[in-house]
Scaffold this active site. Structure first.
Site, short mmCIF file in Angstrom:
data_model
loop_
_atom_site.label_atom_id
_atom_site.label_comp_id
_atom_site.label_asym_id
_atom_site.label_seq_id
_atom_site.Cartn_x
_atom_site.Cartn_y
_atom_site.Cartn_z
N SER A 1 53.48 37.22 48.50
CA SER A 1 54.08 37.83 46.64
C SER A 1 55.68 38.01 46.61
CB SER A 1 53.78 38.97 46.24
OG SER A 1 54.03 39.17 45.41
N LYS B 1 53.97 32.70 45.46
CA LYS B 1 53.73 33.71 44.61
C LYS B 1 55.30 34.15 44.16
CE LYS B 1 51.53 37.98 43.33
NZ LYS B 1 50.39 38.62 42.74
N LYS C 1 57.37 36.39 41.44
CA LYS C 1 57.42 37.25 40.43
C LYS C 1 58.86 37.51 39.38
CE LYS C 1 54.38 40.94 41.99
NZ LYS C 1 53.64 41.62 41.10
N ASP D 1 53.47 35.46 38.84
CA ASP D 1 53.12 36.45 38.15
C ASP D 1 54.15 37.47 37.89
OD1 ASP D 1 51.84 38.70 37.85
OD2 ASP D 1 51.75 39.83 39.93
N GLU E 1 49.82 34.98 36.28
CA GLU E 1 49.49 36.02 36.46
C GLU E 1 49.84 36.94 35.54
OE1 GLU E 1 49.17 37.14 40.66
OE2 GLU E 1 48.72 38.84 40.19
N ASP F 1 45.25 39.69 36.18
CA ASP F 1 45.21 40.61 37.23
C ASP F 1 45.00 42.30 36.20
OD1 ASP F 1 46.06 43.03 38.84
OD2 ASP F 1 48.35 42.32 39.55
N LYS G 1 41.41 43.20 42.72
CA LYS G 1 41.99 44.21 43.66
C LYS G 1 40.89 44.81 43.88
CE LYS G 1 47.10 42.99 42.70
NZ LYS G 1 47.77 43.57 41.95
N GLY H 1 46.46 42.02 46.31
CA GLY H 1 47.34 43.15 47.30
C GLY H 1 48.18 44.23 46.65
O1 OSB Z 1 51.03 42.50 40.39
O2 OSB Z 1 49.87 41.69 42.30
C1 OSB Z 1 50.42 42.30 41.89
C2 OSB Z 1 51.83 44.31 44.37
C3 OSB Z 1 52.38 45.76 44.39
C4 OSB Z 1 51.97 46.35 42.58
C5 OSB Z 1 51.39 44.46 41.52
C6 OSB Z 1 51.50 43.54 41.89
C7 OSB Z 1 51.91 43.25 43.59
C8 OSB Z 1 52.17 42.02 44.04
C9 OSB Z 1 51.74 42.28 45.77
O3 OSB Z 1 52.52 40.97 43.61
C10 OSB Z 1 51.17 42.07 46.97
C11 OSB Z 1 50.73 42.29 48.49
O4 OSB Z 1 51.75 41.04 48.72
O5 OSB Z 1 50.14 42.98 48.53
MG MG Z 2 50.15 40.84 39.64
#
Ligand code: OSB
Ligand code: MG
Length: 374
Positions: free
Chosen positions: A140, A166, A168, A193, A218, A243, A267, A295
């Protein structure tokens, strides 16, 4: 197993690089760890609540309060046979899944150790095929200062062997990013995401992502709005993943019934632990909804348990479970490494979580500690 003692730690570790999302910037990762002691064994759990309520309403401070004043007292002295018992024991606390999930993880770790089983094997007992030995993973990538930076960072992770990326996104940093990423990496599994940064007023923008052959989009809409996602889904071609919206098995049922998503990011922390995560896995598998494990920048303690969940047969899409060196060098457990040939990570095989907490390193990163005894 009589629960004799529980240690609670608030820790703080620097991230290898800052992580930027539509809800903020993180440079230091603070979280809580629990160590649950019974009959000479110790089960570990991680509470992934952050310092700010940007992703979830829970913070490290509220989680400490809920754990210290409600959940830990409810668990101390109990005779733990199977981790599913925590569902009843914790029912008197509404919400607070991130706090609950830490003790839930520790209960799975403890009972798996007692049974002489790896966490993944204990969790996969209902399935004839058993757990997978290695699971597909991706990385991510937070919002970068420029498109050029984003393409460079993608290239670095692809170079390390990650086969799913992924990105953001946020309003104003979306369609052009997808266009450039797809042009530069025509074959790569790319997903986006949004962390709830859009509304139904933005349908045209989300439709403009259609041509870029994205693996999924996402959580574009409200963090608690399953209905709006059900209205968006028929209007876009990109598969839609939820999510933030899914914090319980009930929410997963609702999302499936409304046709609000093609895929769910599970998660275990967000849904209160591994018992509920497995229920959601079963519901989605039966309904043909895609699954992957999300995660929260976990340490090795949480990462080992994410891998155990991802080993279940329905988790066929790559999870946000990157190698340890993506976030922490060093970490508080031995590192997890990427199998670069196929973008997988091996699921731990030792009893319970199958990792060892480095107590010296833990002490070095601990900011607050408390011990609770029966
Ligand atoms: O939205 O998936 C998410 C990290 C912190 C809070 C929300 C998210 C995330 C990530 C990172 O996308 C996921 C990871 O690499 O642990
Ligand atoms: Mg997410």
């Amino acid at each position: 197993m009589k629960i004799e003692r529980i240690d609670l730690y608030a820790i703080s570790q620097p991230l290898v690089s800052p992580f930027v999302t539509s809800f903020g910037l993180q440079q230091q990762r603070d979280c809580l760890l629990v160590a649950v002691h019974s009959e000479g064994l110790t089960g570990w759990g991680e509470c992934v609540a952050t310092n700010d309520p940007g992703y979830s309403y829970e913070t490290a401070v509220t989680a400490w309060h809920i754990l210290a004043d409600f959940l830990i007292p409810a668990l101390l002295g109990k005779d733990l046979q199977e981790p599913e018992q925590l569902q009843d024991w914790f029912r008197f606390v509404r919400g607070h899944p991130l706090a609950k999930a830490s003790l839930d993880q520790a209960a799975w770790d403890l009972t798996a150790q007692r049974d002489g089983l790896a966490f993944a094997h204990k969790l996969a007992q209902p399935y004839p095929e058993g757990p997978r030995a290695r699971v597909p993973v991706g990385v991510s990538i937070g919002i970068q200062p420029s498109y050029a930076d984003a393409l460079r960072v993608i290239g670095e992770f692809v170079g390390q062997g990650y086969g799913r990326i992924k990105l953001k996104i946020k309003p104003g940093h979306d369609v052009e990013l997808a266009r450039r990423a797809r042009a530069a990496f025509p074959e790569l599994l790319i997903m986006l995401d949004a962390n709830s940064a859009y509304t139904l007023d933005d349908v045209a923008t989300l439709q403009a992502l259609d041509p870029y052959d994205l693996l999924m989009l996402e959580q574009p809409l409200g963090y608690d709005d399953i209905y709006d996602h059900s209205l968006l889904r028929p209007q876009i071609r990109t598969p839609l993943c939820l999510d933030e919206c899914i914090v319980s098995a009930h929410h997963a049922r609702t999302a499936i019934a409304l046709g609000a998503c093609d895929i769910i990011n599970v998660k275990p922390s967000r849904v209160g632990g591994w018992t509920t995560a497995r229920q959601i896995h079963d519901l989605c598998r039966a309904a043909g909804v895609g699954l992957w494990v999300g995660g929260m920048l976990e340490t090795g303690v949480g990462r080992a348990a994410q891998l155990a969940l991802a080993a279940l047969p329905g988790f066929t899409l790559p999870g946000d479970i990157s190698a340890t060196d993506r976030y922490y060098v060093p970490d508080i457990t031995e590192p997890f490494v990427l199998n670069a040939a196929d973008s997988t990570i091996d699921v731990p095989t030792g009893p319970g979580l199958g990792v060892t907490v480095d107590m010296q390193r833990l002490t070095a990163v601990t900011q607050r500690q408390a011990t609770f005894s029966d």
